[in-house]
Motif scaffolding. Structure first.
Motif, mmCIF file in Angstrom:
data_model
loop_
_atom_site.group_PDB
_atom_site.id
_atom_site.type_symbol
_atom_site.label_atom_id
_atom_site.label_comp_id
_atom_site.label_asym_id
_atom_site.label_seq_id
_atom_site.Cartn_x
_atom_site.Cartn_y
_atom_site.Cartn_z
ATOM 1 N N LEU A 156 0.860 -1.190 0.000
ATOM 2 C CA LEU A 156 0.000 0.000 0.000
ATOM 3 C C LEU A 156 0.891 1.233 0.000
ATOM 4 N N PHE A 157 0.660 2.109 -0.968
ATOM 5 C CA PHE A 157 1.437 3.336 -1.080
ATOM 6 C C PHE A 157 0.633 4.539 -0.602
ATOM 7 N N ALA A 158 1.344 5.563 -0.167
ATOM 8 C CA ALA A 158 0.712 6.865 0.017
ATOM 9 C C ALA A 158 1.657 7.909 -0.549
ATOM 10 N N THR A 159 1.067 9.010 -0.993
ATOM 11 C CA THR A 159 1.858 10.096 -1.572
ATOM 12 C C THR A 159 2.074 11.200 -0.539
ATOM 13 N N GLY A 160 3.298 11.712 -0.513
ATOM 14 C CA GLY A 160 3.589 12.853 0.348
ATOM 15 C C GLY A 160 4.585 13.760 -0.349
ATOM 16 N N GLU A 161 4.697 14.984 0.121
ATOM 17 C CA GLU A 161 5.642 15.894 -0.538
ATOM 18 C C GLU A 161 6.104 16.992 0.412
ATOM 19 N N MET A 162 7.218 17.593 0.033
ATOM 20 C CA MET A 162 7.748 18.760 0.720
ATOM 21 C C MET A 162 8.372 19.639 -0.336
ATOM 22 N N GLY A 163 8.010 20.911 -0.361
ATOM 23 C CA GLY A 163 8.603 21.818 -1.335
ATOM 24 C C GLY A 163 8.051 23.201 -1.091
ATOM 25 N N ILE A 164 8.832 24.032 -0.424
ATOM 26 C CA ILE A 164 8.346 25.383 -0.147
ATOM 27 C C ILE A 164 7.922 26.040 -1.465
ATOM 28 N N GLY A 165 6.713 26.569 -1.454
ATOM 29 C CA GLY A 165 6.171 27.205 -2.663
ATOM 30 C C GLY A 165 5.321 26.293 -3.517
ATOM 31 N N ASN A 166 5.219 24.998 -3.165
ATOM 32 C CA ASN A 166 4.612 24.073 -4.132
ATOM 33 C C ASN A 166 3.094 24.132 -4.268
ATOM 34 N N THR A 167 2.397 24.914 -3.441
ATOM 35 C CA THR A 167 0.977 25.074 -3.765
ATOM 36 C C THR A 167 0.799 25.962 -5.002
ATOM 37 N N THR A 168 1.807 26.786 -5.314
ATOM 38 C CA THR A 168 1.690 27.655 -6.497
ATOM 39 C C THR A 168 1.744 26.854 -7.810
ATOM 40 N N PRO A 169 2.769 26.041 -8.058
ATOM 41 C CA PRO A 169 2.713 25.204 -9.274
ATOM 42 C C PRO A 169 1.536 24.231 -9.250
ATOM 43 N N SER A 170 1.163 23.735 -8.084
ATOM 44 C CA SER A 170 0.006 22.817 -8.032
ATOM 45 C C SER A 170 -1.253 23.522 -8.508
ATOM 46 N N ALA A 171 -1.438 24.760 -8.049
ATOM 47 C CA ALA A 171 -2.616 25.525 -8.470
ATOM 48 C C ALA A 171 -2.538 25.832 -9.965
ATOM 49 N N ALA A 172 -1.333 26.063 -10.457
ATOM 50 C CA ALA A 172 -1.178 26.344 -11.895
ATOM 51 C C ALA A 172 -1.540 25.111 -12.718
ATOM 52 N N VAL A 173 -1.043 23.944 -12.298
ATOM 53 C CA VAL A 173 -1.336 22.703 -13.030
ATOM 54 C C VAL A 173 -2.842 22.426 -12.984
ATOM 55 N N LEU A 174 -3.443 22.589 -11.810
ATOM 56 C CA LEU A 174 -4.888 22.361 -11.675
ATOM 57 C C LEU A 174 -5.669 23.324 -12.555
ATOM 58 N N SER A 175 -5.246 24.577 -12.541
ATOM 59 C CA SER A 175 -5.925 25.606 -13.321
ATOM 60 C C SER A 175 -5.946 25.235 -14.807
ATOM 61 N N VAL A 176 -4.821 24.723 -15.300
ATOM 62 C CA VAL A 176 -4.747 24.343 -16.722
ATOM 63 C C VAL A 176 -5.515 23.042 -16.979
ATOM 64 N N LEU A 177 -5.262 22.011 -16.165
ATOM 65 C CA LEU A 177 -5.870 20.701 -16.433
ATOM 66 C C LEU A 177 -7.387 20.718 -16.254
ATOM 67 N N SER A 178 -7.865 21.539 -15.312
ATOM 68 C CA SER A 178 -9.309 21.550 -15.027
ATOM 69 C C SER A 178 -9.991 22.786 -15.579
ATOM 70 N N ASP A 179 -9.225 23.644 -16.246
ATOM 71 C CA ASP A 179 -9.788 24.858 -16.830
ATOM 72 C C ASP A 179 -10.569 25.673 -15.793
ATOM 73 N N VAL A 180 -9.941 25.909 -14.635
ATOM 74 C CA VAL A 180 -10.542 26.808 -13.646
ATOM 75 C C VAL A 180 -9.637 28.022 -13.493
ATOM 76 N N ASP A 181 -10.212 29.123 -13.078
ATOM 77 C CA ASP A 181 -9.436 30.339 -12.896
ATOM 78 C C ASP A 181 -8.483 30.179 -11.703
ATOM 79 N N ALA A 182 -7.370 30.898 -11.758
ATOM 80 C CA ALA A 182 -6.381 30.846 -10.684
ATOM 81 C C ALA A 182 -7.043 31.112 -9.322
ATOM 82 N N GLU A 183 -8.035 31.991 -9.319
ATOM 83 C CA GLU A 183 -8.678 32.345 -8.057
ATOM 84 C C GLU A 183 -9.299 31.133 -7.358
ATOM 85 N N ASP A 184 -9.837 30.210 -8.143
ATOM 86 C CA ASP A 184 -10.480 29.035 -7.552
ATOM 87 C C ASP A 184 -9.488 27.927 -7.213
ATOM 88 N N ALA A 185 -8.268 28.061 -7.707
ATOM 89 C CA ALA A 185 -7.269 27.016 -7.483
ATOM 90 C C ALA A 185 -6.279 27.386 -6.388
#
Lengths: 336, 336
Positions: A156-185
């Protein structure tokens, strides 16, 4: 998924001394696990939480409440066993596997899996975060790691991460993949203020406008506006699925990585197990996009995989119920 | 609650290597537990889940999907260790304490706590479920049991129950105490059909109209339209609070019992820890009335205390985090 194992698990669940379906998600988990592993016995599973660490050039834009060196410092904390993820993993008997997939600076420690693709990403507000080759390399590292750990008996695997600043690229990737505005991501990450939130949103819009990622090509999105730990975790999800191992998805960053993985290989979705609903605003959007419903509501926003390991006891419970409960016949209980 | 212990716990939490507050509910639990126990160290807690079993005369009205003898049969299943609550309690190292507070028929077993107040309640659609004296006796049993178990070293309680038909009196008690219509308080219990739901609602309205329970007197409500396990669990909550022990509240029936306890002694509310959100319709109403937010969303509707014990690992996690995590200073991590 192995449909015969799923039917067998469902049949066994219905013979147990409880109203049919009354254990809700635990029963759904039992059936899913049987389907993934092809084993309706649901034997106890050795567990690993894979924590991928990397840095982000976009920190130059002032998008995080913590300084960048904290990524490296926290890797040392993980290795020393003092972080939240270590405490929570110990409680549940899981192994913490810490991976340097792109931390800035040198990290020397035998307990660290060193797979540095580069010294952090470039600042996506000025150029692509990384090349396509680098993103592919990071994905391959995740796939290979799942393969190696599965070979060592991790079930059984679980995902974890550490990276100061990484909610910003995550929101960018989500914004593009899900076609939502940056404000909602975009959310507050580790605790940025209102002005910082505005900067984060503007930075994401700028990075997307500058790099023009192709929403139909998740690798392109990860390369241009993503991060090395995001790509690595996407690979881990793909590798877990390829090895028929379930993978528990932590919060916002992990869920965005899982979303990218499912865009690369949609079949991976059936191997995902959601855990908690994070306080980070975009998490709800990412979960919805994957059709996942969280099991835990703890108002957490730490990352590291902390929410995912808290779901391990629920997954163990699903197996224990199936294996250990009495049946109506064995217990002499009347049916409805 | 011990405010100095709460401040000390909060101070410690803020020194740990995580953004302040980022562990959400785990941090809130740590502070609450410090306040309840007066101990900011949050030592590991011996746990007991108290399963109160009783029968309900209102089953005559056809309000349950299972026959009444299942209450007694399930008590045997609890004692033999084959029920869901046994499996889930074993996983988390908790003791199952099974109490006969009003099961119909004779139950002989050394492992059973025999405190039968009467052979099930009367049919509340025709007369009061029990006398005021009987309700008071059941409450006292719960209080005494908490006292005895606390004396034996139990530091964390959970509420559980078994009683075929008991969602009906629970919905009646909730309907009176919260002034909501039967329709909003009634769910499918163990799985009754649409016609049964209508019967359940009509039965509750009839019982309330016939017995005219006094909404400002929770003991009157428990006596006239309640149940023996409901009164017993209300007592357990009061006893846990009196002994400064936290008590984890399971699903619909347990939450209604806790609501009755808090109407008797409002200070008991601070000792409650919510667990899951049940599928039973009225649970949301009862939780809201108590101002409790569930931590688990598992679509469960079994009772027995099954949702409460699944919250035990979250409570352990709160203590483990406080005791075991490194501080910013000890780990050499920069602050935000």
């Amino acid at each position: 998924l192995d449909e015969e194992a799923m039917r067998e698990a469902a049949r066994r669940l219905d013979r147990l001394t409880k109203p049919p379906g009354s254990l809700g998600r635990l029963e759904e988990l039992a059936v899913q696990l049987a389907g993934i592993t092809g084993d309706a016995d649901l034997k106890p599973m050795a567990k690993a939480i894979v924590v991928m660490a990397a840095d982000h050039g976009v920190c130059e834009e002032g998008v995080s409440a913590f300084p960048q060196e904290v990524t490296r410092q926290m890797v040392h904390n993980f290795l020393a066993g003092g972080a939240a993820i270590n405490v929570l993993a110990r409680q549940t008997g899981a192994e913490v596997v810490c991976v340097d997939i792109g931390v800035k600076g040198e990290l020397e420690d035998d307990r660290l899996i060193s797979r540095k693709v580069r010294q952090g990403t470039a600042n996506m507000a000025r150029e692509a975060a990384m090349s396509r080759e680098e993103a592919e390399r990071a994905i391959e590292i995740g796939i290979e790691l799942a393969e190696i750990l599965a070979g060592k008996g991790i079930r059984l695997f679980a995902t974890g991460e550490m990276g100061i600043g990484n909610t910003t690229p995550s929101a960018a990737v989500l914004s593009v993949l899900s076609d939502v505005d940056a404000e909602d991501a975009v959310g507050r990450g580790t605790g940025i203020d209102d002005a910082g939130m505005k900067r984060k949103q503007a930075t994401i819009r700028k990075a997307i406008a500058l790099n023009v990622p192709d929403a139909s090509d998740a690798i392109d999105v990860l390369a241009k506006v993503g991060g090395l730990e995001l790509a690595g975790l996407a690979g881990l999800v793909l590798g877990a699925a390829a090895n028929r191992r379930p993978v528990v998805i932590d919060g916002f960053i992990s869920t965005v990585a899982a979303l990218a993985a499912c865009r690369i290989a949609p079949a991976a979705k059936e191997y995902l197990i959601p855990s908690h609903l994070s306080e980070e605003k975009g998490h709800r959007v990412a979960l919805k996009e994957l059709g996942l419903e969280p099991m835990l509501s703890l108002k957490m926003r730490l990352g590291e995989g902390s929410g995912a390991v808290l779901a391990f006891p629920l997954i163990d419970a699903a197996g224990n119920v199936l294996r250990e409960m009495a049946t109506f016949d064995s217990a002499g209980v009347s049916r409805g």
